[in-house]
Design a protein around this motif. Structure first.
Motif, PDB file in Angstrom:
ATOM      1  N   ARG A  44      16.519 -97.107  53.252  1.00 27.24           N
ATOM      2  CA  ARG A  44      17.587 -98.093  53.357  1.00 27.24           C
ATOM      3  C   ARG A  44      18.209 -98.030  54.745  1.00 27.24           C
ATOM      4  O   ARG A  44      18.483 -96.940  55.260  1.00 27.24           O
ATOM      5  CB  ARG A  44      18.675 -97.850  52.317  1.00 27.24           C
ATOM      6  CG  ARG A  44      18.433 -98.491  50.966  1.00 27.24           C
ATOM      7  CD  ARG A  44      17.218 -98.008  50.242  1.00 27.24           C
ATOM      8  NE  ARG A  44      17.227 -98.468  48.838  1.00 27.24           N
ATOM      9  CZ  ARG A  44      16.213 -98.321  48.010  1.00 27.24           C
ATOM     10  NH1 ARG A  44      15.097 -97.735  48.420  1.00 27.24           N
ATOM     11  NH2 ARG A  44      16.307 -98.760  46.761  1.00 27.24           N
ATOM     12  N   VAL A  78      20.103-103.437  53.975  1.00 30.53           N
ATOM     13  CA  VAL A  78      21.346-103.346  53.203  1.00 30.53           C
ATOM     14  C   VAL A  78      22.445-104.077  53.971  1.00 30.53           C
ATOM     15  O   VAL A  78      22.904-103.591  55.010  1.00 30.53           O
ATOM     16  CB  VAL A  78      21.762-101.886  52.954  1.00 30.53           C
ATOM     17  CG1 VAL A  78      23.022-101.829  52.087  1.00 30.53           C
ATOM     18  CG2 VAL A  78      20.631-101.105  52.292  1.00 30.53           C
ATOM     19  N   SER A 111      23.455 -95.940  48.958  1.00 29.52           N
ATOM     20  CA  SER A 111      22.069 -96.332  49.230  1.00 29.52           C
ATOM     21  C   SER A 111      21.291 -95.253  49.974  1.00 29.52           C
ATOM     22  O   SER A 111      20.110 -95.440  50.277  1.00 29.52           O
ATOM     23  CB  SER A 111      22.046 -97.631  50.044  1.00 29.52           C
ATOM     24  OG  SER A 111      22.715 -97.469  51.279  1.00 29.52           O
ATOM     25  N   GLN A 126      18.684-104.464  49.470  1.00 25.50           N
ATOM     26  CA  GLN A 126      19.549-103.870  48.457  1.00 25.50           C
ATOM     27  C   GLN A 126      20.969-104.329  48.717  1.00 25.50           C
ATOM     28  O   GLN A 126      21.561-104.000  49.744  1.00 25.50           O
ATOM     29  CB  GLN A 126      19.495-102.349  48.438  1.00 25.50           C
ATOM     30  CG  GLN A 126      20.395-101.758  47.348  1.00 25.50           C
ATOM     31  CD  GLN A 126      20.235-100.270  47.172  1.00 25.50           C
ATOM     32  OE1 GLN A 126      19.112 -99.761  47.150  1.00 25.50           O
ATOM     33  NE2 GLN A 126      21.342 -99.558  47.050  1.00 25.50           N
ATOM     34  N   GLY A 167      24.586-101.172  42.946  1.00 25.10           N
ATOM     35  CA  GLY A 167      23.451-101.481  43.800  1.00 25.10           C
ATOM     36  C   GLY A 167      22.451-102.386  43.113  1.00 25.10           C
ATOM     37  O   GLY A 167      21.991-102.104  42.004  1.00 25.10           O
TER      38      GLY A 167
END
Length: 514
Positions: free
Chosen positions: A75, A101, A119, A173, A185
């Motif tokens: 991420r 993200v 994350s 995400q 999430g």
């Protein structure tokens, strides 16, 4: 193979097959000479980025990021305004199979920290105006727009070994907006791009001869899904405006760029309608998403913009699924307060009073669960697994059109009656003194009715609260909606608590003190 109205099984396989590459879908399959995005700054200076430029810059950035240790599945936070580097970052991460993200630029440090820790991100791509928010987050490496970022897009050898993760590989995400509690999430697989394309083409009806502008911020689902990923998927450009929202500037961008197809949140339309600024534009299509759209906005739009505003419904976990669609043959007359019907690839119904998506009957449904939250995931599906439960209550008429009532936990239960706050708000907002309003259920101080409806009202500049105005508002609900549903108490406030994306946080009003 899945059957989706207007699309062949081969079309869907291009998004869901085992060897699918996100970078190919988003960038490399398009004509390198065509425009990917049009960037407009606060001085209305316009620059275009072609797919060829996007491919070259993203390949070189991917090489730099790989040298920094970014690998498939990792991420990476992106904290940027609507600038070219944001789009380049998305495609570069897709080449590596890393997961983008989004971080909204209005976030404070604590909100960024929560999302990065949740994350397990270790790198943030950002810009100088946002760097101070990362101070103290020493576990994060930072690459900021400027000389170093410029070098990362120009000097390394182009990355050639693009990740082919397949349709189930992760692309994004996001985190839920926190409207009803702690953000969760939401992993978005590559195959979700198929549903994004269907919405862009069928519901928004974005055409090659359109000048399309989705004004939503890419720090949140609607702006990222349909202001960045959707345009890249269809190959039809969006405008990314980096200036601050003001009614006058919105019209200036529309006029300067010749916008014909516009999408944004109801808050944007509401502020435009209340601003007193007269536009000199005519739109072919106008669409709204994020919160229910009140009927007065569409009446205003017909006069001011030359078109109605069509309401669309979705969630971070779904993308858009129920819409008043623009494109033929899906276009139908809009009924007052209706969200429309399911888009191709989804089947919806009302289950125990709530809006639900049929899992087996919805080949474009891509959400399978929250990251690391099995209990919260279980709440989203019926016990037999057949239905995805949106958590929103609603109804469906004899023609199949859906109507939003409220979040499950927003329903007001008063003396045996179920009152949807949106219905009451839709009446109150029509008062000329009211610019924003929220209605929630609070315990009846007399202990008789269970709950009573209470309204929190933001007045127009220069307007003052008074007993006479309170009486007018109550009477307006009695006469315009229902006698029993009028707000027993009216509070006048300067602002309403909202998430950074503009969604109302009713739970704070329910929990707050007078």
């Amino acid at each position: 193979m899945a059957q989706i109205v207007g699309r062949s099984p081969e079309w869907y396989a291009a998004y869901s097959g085992p060897d699918v590459s996100a970078a190919h879908l988003l960038c490399d399959r398009h004509d390198p000479d065509t425009t990917a995005f049009t960037f407009v700054d606060d001085e209305l200076a316009v620059t275009a980025m072609s797919y060829g430029e996007l491919a070259e810059r993203s390949r070189r950035l991917a090489t730099d990021l790989a040298a920094r240790g970014v690998v498939a599945g990792q991420r990476v936070g992106v904290l940027m305004t609507k600038r070219p580097e944001l789009v380049v970052s998305l495609v570069a991460l897709a080449r590596l199979g890393a997961v983008y993200v989004p971080l909204f630029t209005a976030f404070a440090t604590a909100a960024i920290d929560m999302r990065m820790r949740a994350s397990q991100a270790r790198l943030v791509l950002t810009e100088p105006s946002q760097e101070d928010k990362l101070e103290g987050l020493d576990y994060l490496d930072v690459l900021s727009a400027g000389p170093e970022f410029d070098a990362a897009q120009t000097r390394p050898e182009p990355y050639r070994d693009d990740a082919a993760l397949g349709g189930d590989g992760l692309l994004l995400q996001l985190f839920t907006s926190g409207t009803t509690g702690k953000p969760k999430g939401v992993p978005v697989p590559i195959r979700a791009l198929a549903s994004f394309q269907v919405y862009m083409e069928d519901s928004l009806d974005v055409r090659p001869d359109d000048i399309f502008w989705n004004a939503a911020d890419p720090g949140w689902a609607y702006g990222l899904y349909y202001g960045v990923c959707g345009p890249l998927t269809t190959g039809l450009p969006n405008i990314l405006y980096s200036g601050r929202f003001r009614p006058a500037s919105t019209y200036e961008v529309m006029e300067a760029c010749g916008v014909t197809n516009f999408a944004g949140a109801p808050t944007i339309y509401r502020e435009l309608s209340k601003s007193g600024v007269e536009p000199h534009v005519r739109l072919r299509c106008a669409s709204s998403a994020g919160e229910p759209l009140t009927a007065d906005v569409s009446v205003w739009a017909q006069r001011a913009l030359g078109t109605e505003v069509r309401d669309h419904y979705g969630q971070t976990e779904l993308g858009m699924v129920i819409c008043n669609q623009w494109a033929e043959p899906f276009k139908r007359p809009v009924k007052p307060d209706s969200m429309g019907r399911e888009i191709a690839g989804y089947r919806a119904d009302i289950v125990d009073g709530g809006i639900a998506i049929d899992v087996e009957g919805s080949p474009l449904l891509w959400f399978e669960g929250y990251v690391g939250a099995p209990d919260k995931t279980a709440e989203r599906f019926s016990a037999d697994g057949r239905w995805y439960l949106t958590g929103d209550t609603g109804r469906r008429d004899e023609d199949g059109d859906f109507y939003f009532t409220a979040r499950d936990d927003d329903i007001i239960l008063m003396a045996g009656y179920r009152i949807g706050p949106f219905d009451v708000e839709s009446v109150l907002i029509t008062h000329p003194d009211v610019v924003d309003v929220a209605v929630v259920g609070r315990p009846d101080p007399e202990g008789i009715r269970g709950e009573i409806a209470e309204a929190f009202v933001v007045l127009a500049p220069g307007r003052e609260a008074s007993d006479e105005l309170t009486a007018e508002l109550k009477d307006r609900v009695r006469e315009g909606y229902s006698h029993h549903a009028y707000p027993r108490r009216v509070h006048y406030v300067d602002t309403l608590p909202k998430t950074p994306s503009g969604k109302l946080q009713r739970y704070l009003l329910r929990q707050g003190e007078d």
